[in-house]
Design an enzyme around this catalytic site. Structure first.
Site, PDB file in Angstrom:
ATOM      1  N   HIS A   1       0.857  -1.186   0.000  1.00 13.56           N
ATOM      2  CA  HIS A   1       0.000   0.000   0.000  1.00 13.56           C
ATOM      3  C   HIS A   1       0.898   1.242   0.000  1.00 13.56           C
ATOM      4  O   HIS A   1       1.873   1.306   0.754  1.00 13.56           O
ATOM      5  CB  HIS A   1      -0.894  -0.019   1.252  1.00 13.56           C
ATOM      6  CG  HIS A   1      -1.864   1.115   1.277  1.00 13.56           C
ATOM      7  ND1 HIS A   1      -3.026   1.125   0.519  1.00 13.56           N
ATOM      8  CD2 HIS A   1      -1.824   2.306   1.932  1.00 13.56           C
ATOM      9  CE1 HIS A   1      -3.666   2.269   0.724  1.00 13.56           C
ATOM     10  NE2 HIS A   1      -2.961   2.997   1.577  1.00 13.56           N
TER      11      HIS A   1
ATOM     12  N   ASP B   1      -5.836  -8.825   6.329  1.00 13.37           N
ATOM     13  CA  ASP B   1      -6.904  -9.361   7.173  1.00 13.37           C
ATOM     14  C   ASP B   1      -8.242  -8.901   6.593  1.00 13.37           C
ATOM     15  O   ASP B   1      -8.295  -8.430   5.453  1.00 13.37           O
ATOM     16  CB  ASP B   1      -6.708  -8.971   8.651  1.00 13.37           C
ATOM     17  CG  ASP B   1      -6.843  -7.470   8.864  1.00 13.37           C
ATOM     18  OD1 ASP B   1      -7.251  -6.751   7.923  1.00 13.37           O
ATOM     19  OD2 ASP B   1      -6.550  -7.000   9.982  1.00 13.37           O
TER      20      ASP B   1
HETATM   21  C1  GAR Z   1       1.092   0.644  -6.186  1.00  6.77           C
HETATM   22  O1  GAR Z   1       1.463   1.948  -5.867  1.00  6.77           O
HETATM   23  C2  GAR Z   1       0.411  -0.019  -5.014  1.00  6.77           C
HETATM   24  O2  GAR Z   1       0.983   0.334  -3.776  1.00  6.77           O
HETATM   25  C3  GAR Z   1      -0.979   0.523  -5.144  1.00  6.77           C
HETATM   26  O3  GAR Z   1      -1.251   0.463  -6.512  1.00  6.77           O
HETATM   27  C4  GAR Z   1      -0.038   0.647  -7.226  1.00  6.77           C
HETATM   28  C5  GAR Z   1       0.122  -0.493  -8.216  1.00  6.77           C
HETATM   29  O4  GAR Z   1       1.199  -0.236  -9.057  1.00  6.77           O
HETATM   30  N1  GAR Z   1      -1.913  -0.245  -4.379  1.00  6.77           N
HETATM   31  C6  GAR Z   1      -2.971   0.287  -3.774  1.00  6.77           C
HETATM   32  O5  GAR Z   1      -3.239   1.458  -3.794  1.00  6.77           O
HETATM   33  C7  GAR Z   1      -3.815  -0.740  -3.038  1.00  6.77           C
HETATM   34  N2  GAR Z   1      -4.803  -0.085  -2.251  1.00  6.77           N
HETATM   35  P1  GAR Z   1       1.785  -1.365  -9.977  1.00  6.77           P
HETATM   36  O6  GAR Z   1       0.603  -1.956 -10.747  1.00  6.77           O
HETATM   37  O7  GAR Z   1       2.721  -0.621 -10.893  1.00  6.77           O
HETATM   38  O8  GAR Z   1       2.486  -2.385  -9.133  1.00  6.77           O
END
Ligand code: GAR
Length: 206
Positions: A102, A134
């Site tokens: 996250h 969780d």
């Molecule tokens: C990342 O920044 C991840 O932390 C976020 O989405 C992006 C995916 O990037 N996740 C969330 O916000 C989950 N709530 P990616 O597809 O380039 O790995």
């Protein structure tokens, strides 16, 4: 995965250069055109699209996920930009075996539009968190966090980019700790067995 899959790519690259002892059994996305699936195929990793429209409820969708994951005897499920709420159907099938990344220092700024929330709030530092999943949204026990500064002229984009660089480091690190059996969970706390604190990287813990 729901999208571009840069975290997936970092994990693939770390495995391929021997920095992470893991094998990716399958990459699953709810989006047919997710670039993450393309990345997987390029590295000869099975890539599967599970379509939300074909499943009436969240439970039914997660049951399909569980079926696909069990079929491939998966030990650890890693969510990376998977923009769906996970139900107990998935969580109970993989107890303490689902990780998420996250882009904030949880418990600050859970949910969506995280970098915007951080900028609007005026925080001076943000970062990213790898945690066990969780039943809450971004609430599970924290394994590892990395910190980045928030600069006066930051935009959502520039802050996301800075955070993403750290995501690419800490996700593989967390998976490696899990693979080595070095993580123990006590309540909300995750302890790293015989973990060394690297004081050179004091903005990443552990
Ligand atoms: C990342 O920044 C991840 O932390 C976020 O989405 C992006 C995916 O990037 N996740 C969330 O916000 C989950 N709530 P990616 O597809 O380039 O790995």
């Amino acid at each position: 995965m729901s999208g571009r899959g840069s975290n997936l790519q970092a994990i693939i690259d770390n495995i391929e250069k021997g920095a992470l002892s893991a094998e990716i059994a399958v990459v699953i996305s709810d989006q047919e055109d997710a670039y993450a699936l393309e990345r997987a195929r390029k590295h000869k990793i099975p890539a599967v699209h599970i379509d939300a429209k074909k499943h009436k409820t969240r439970d039914a969708y997660d049951a399909a996920l569980v079926g696909e994951l069990k079929k491939r005897t998966v030990d650890l499920v890693c969510l990376a930009g998977f923009m769906r709420i996970i139900t107990p159907v998935l969580i109970k099938a993989f107890p303490n075996r689902i990780l998420n990344i996250h882009p904030s220092l949880l418990p600050a700024f859970p949910g969506l539009h995280v970098q915007k929330k951080a900028l609007n709030h005026g925080v001076k530092f943000s970062g990213c968190t790898v945690h066990f999943v969780d039943e809450g949204v971004d609430t599970g026990p924290i394994i590892i966090q990395a910190v980045v500064p928030v600069l006066d002229n930051d935009t959502e984009n520039s802050l996301s980019e800075r955070i993403l660089k750290q995501e690419h480091k800490i996700y593989s690190r967390a998976i490696q700790l899990f693979a080595e059996g070095r993580l123990t969970i006590e309540g909300r706390h995750v302890f790293t067995i015989s973990g060394k604190t690297d004081t050179e990287e004091f903005l990443i813990n552990p």
